[in-house]
Design an enzyme around this catalytic site. Structure first.
Site, mmCIF file in Angstrom:
data_model
loop_
_atom_site.group_PDB
_atom_site.id
_atom_site.type_symbol
_atom_site.label_atom_id
_atom_site.label_comp_id
_atom_site.label_asym_id
_atom_site.label_seq_id
_atom_site.Cartn_x
_atom_site.Cartn_y
_atom_site.Cartn_z
ATOM 1 N N ARG A 104 0.845 -1.201 0.000
ATOM 2 C CA ARG A 104 0.000 0.000 0.000
ATOM 3 C C ARG A 104 0.872 1.239 0.000
ATOM 4 O O ARG A 104 1.811 1.337 0.785
ATOM 5 C CB ARG A 104 -0.847 0.061 1.284
ATOM 6 C CG ARG A 104 -1.892 -0.950 1.405
ATOM 7 C CD ARG A 104 -2.938 -0.587 2.441
ATOM 8 N NE ARG A 104 -2.468 0.045 3.680
ATOM 9 C CZ ARG A 104 -3.268 0.510 4.624
ATOM 10 N NH1 ARG A 104 -4.578 0.424 4.473
ATOM 11 N NH2 ARG A 104 -2.799 1.038 5.720
ATOM 12 N N THR A 108 -1.491 7.444 -0.138
ATOM 13 C CA THR A 108 -2.813 7.290 -0.767
ATOM 14 C C THR A 108 -3.540 6.026 -0.310
ATOM 15 O O THR A 108 -4.750 5.901 -0.514
ATOM 16 C CB THR A 108 -2.669 7.208 -2.305
ATOM 17 O OG1 THR A 108 -1.933 6.004 -2.607
ATOM 18 C CG2 THR A 108 -1.931 8.404 -2.874
ATOM 19 N N ASP A 200 1.075 -2.796 12.043
ATOM 20 C CA ASP A 200 1.460 -3.266 10.702
ATOM 21 C C ASP A 200 1.815 -4.756 10.775
ATOM 22 O O ASP A 200 2.826 -5.146 11.383
ATOM 23 C CB ASP A 200 2.666 -2.450 10.216
ATOM 24 C CG ASP A 200 3.018 -2.775 8.773
ATOM 25 O OD1 ASP A 200 3.028 -1.869 7.952
ATOM 26 O OD2 ASP A 200 3.262 -3.979 8.473
ATOM 27 N N ASP A 203 5.308 -5.849 9.393
ATOM 28 C CA ASP A 203 6.398 -5.471 10.296
ATOM 29 C C ASP A 203 6.428 -6.370 11.528
ATOM 30 O O ASP A 203 7.497 -6.746 12.006
ATOM 31 C CB ASP A 203 6.251 -4.007 10.731
ATOM 32 C CG ASP A 203 6.672 -3.038 9.638
ATOM 33 O OD1 ASP A 203 7.364 -3.474 8.689
ATOM 34 O OD2 ASP A 203 6.304 -1.850 9.730
HETATM 35 C C1 PRP Z 1 -0.997 -4.852 4.556
HETATM 36 C C2 PRP Z 1 -1.783 -6.138 4.717
HETATM 37 C C3 PRP Z 1 -2.678 -6.113 3.507
HETATM 38 C C4 PRP Z 1 -2.948 -4.647 3.314
HETATM 39 C C5 PRP Z 1 -4.334 -4.340 3.795
HETATM 40 O O1 PRP Z 1 0.046 -5.000 3.651
HETATM 41 O O2 PRP Z 1 -0.987 -7.279 4.807
HETATM 42 O O3 PRP Z 1 -2.090 -6.690 2.354
HETATM 43 O O4 PRP Z 1 -1.991 -3.934 4.086
HETATM 44 O O5 PRP Z 1 -4.664 -3.015 3.527
HETATM 45 P P1 PRP Z 1 -5.826 -2.623 2.525
HETATM 46 O O6 PRP Z 1 -6.989 -3.489 2.845
HETATM 47 O O7 PRP Z 1 -6.076 -1.173 2.859
HETATM 48 O O8 PRP Z 1 -5.335 -2.787 1.118
HETATM 49 P P2 PRP Z 1 1.057 -3.795 3.311
HETATM 50 O O9 PRP Z 1 0.565 -3.014 2.156
HETATM 51 O O10 PRP Z 1 1.359 -3.035 4.579
HETATM 52 O O11 PRP Z 1 2.341 -4.565 2.788
HETATM 53 P P3 PRP Z 1 3.346 -5.525 3.593
HETATM 54 O O12 PRP Z 1 2.568 -6.753 3.973
HETATM 55 O O13 PRP Z 1 4.379 -5.807 2.568
HETATM 56 O O14 PRP Z 1 3.862 -4.786 4.795
HETATM 57 N N1 URA Z 2 -2.164 -3.123 7.034
HETATM 58 C C1 URA Z 2 -1.736 -3.532 8.256
HETATM 59 O O1 URA Z 2 -0.758 -4.278 8.347
HETATM 60 N N2 URA Z 2 -2.400 -3.099 9.326
HETATM 61 C C2 URA Z 2 -3.473 -2.299 9.254
HETATM 62 O O2 URA Z 2 -4.054 -1.950 10.304
HETATM 63 C C3 URA Z 2 -3.902 -1.882 7.990
HETATM 64 C C4 URA Z 2 -3.243 -2.314 6.883
#
Ligand code: PRP
Ligand code: URA
Length: 209
Positions: A104, A108, A200, A203
């Site tokens: 994400r 945005t 997150d 993380d």
């Molecule tokens: C997180 C999570 C989802 C997404 C959810 O991933 O694992 O894939 O956010 O958010 P949304 O419903 O608003 O799209 P992130 O984009 O943080 O990537 P990462 O797992 O690589 O940290």
């Molecule tokens: N992605 C995450 O990992 N946590 C949240 O709360 C939202 C998006």
């Protein structure tokens, strides 16, 4: 929303509470993600098809049901979905595994796809998409769009924590997809993080913060 299944089991509730705590460290967090995935997977696969095979017990020959794990594809959304793969493979060891890479944009909150590799004959498989977090719904919506474009038809999704905004957005775009949710949270905050959520997920699984 008839295609959304909310988990009601006290073991799942307890383990999700433990995951949420900011004092839960990386190794414990990973273990909880895996255990919750197994418990949710048990529910999500309750209607999976079986076929009969002939076997021999120490007592006699018999015909008994088995599931065809090779006909299943587990598809984690990177990165955080990777934490759920072990739990699903513990249930269905010979399932194939695809990967969808998506992150994400921090400003945005729009998802950016960067990788997609699905197992062959995807149209013939039960596909289980796994991602611990459903926030705005953008990532899961795009992931399922991609799977459908590649021919996927029989799709289920599993998210450990979801916001109402994400569920509404997802079910509007993909009303044909069964969605399994471990816990329904209150709302998103101004950064599109789930409240109370767990922070997150990527993380916390990979120790990157
Ligand atoms: C997180 C999570 C989802 C997404 C959810 O991933 O694992 O894939 O956010 O958010 P949304 O419903 O608003 O799209 P992130 O984009 O943080 O990537 P990462 O797992 O690589 O940290
Ligand atoms: N992605 C995450 O990992 N946590 C949240 O709360 C939202 C998006």
């Amino acid at each position: 929303m008839s295609n959304v299944h909310y988990m009601n089991h006290p073991l799942i509730k307890h383990k999700i509470t433990m995951m949420r705590k900011d004092s839960t460290g990386t190794s414990e967090f990973r273990k909880l993600v895996e255990e919750i995935t197994m418990l949710m997977g048990y529910e999500a696969l309750a209607d999976v098809k079986t076929r009969d095979i002939e076997i021999k017990t120490p007592i006699e020959d018999t015909v008994q049901p088995v599931i065809d794990g090779k006909k299943m594809a587990i598809v984690p959304i990177l990165r955080a979905g990777l934490g759920m793969v072990g739990g699903m493979l513990a249930l269905v060891p010979n399932a194939k595994v695809g990967h969808i890479g998506m992150y994400r944009d921090e400003e945005t909150h729009v998802p950016h796809p960067y990788y997609c590799k699905l197992p062959p004959f995807i149209s013939e498989r039960l596909i289980v998409v796994v991602d611990p977090m459903l926030a705005t719904g953008g990532s899961l919506i795009d992931a399922v769009n991609e799977i459908k474009e590649q021919g996927g038809k029989d799709i289920k999704c599993m998210c450990i924590i979801a916001a109402p905004e994400g569920i509404e957005a997802f079910t509007k775009v993909h009303p044909d997809v069964e969605l399994y949710v471990g816990a329904l949270d209150r709302c998103l905050n101004e950064n599109a993080y789930i409240c109370p959520g767990l922070g997150d997920a990527g993380d916390r699984i990979f120790g990157t913060k």
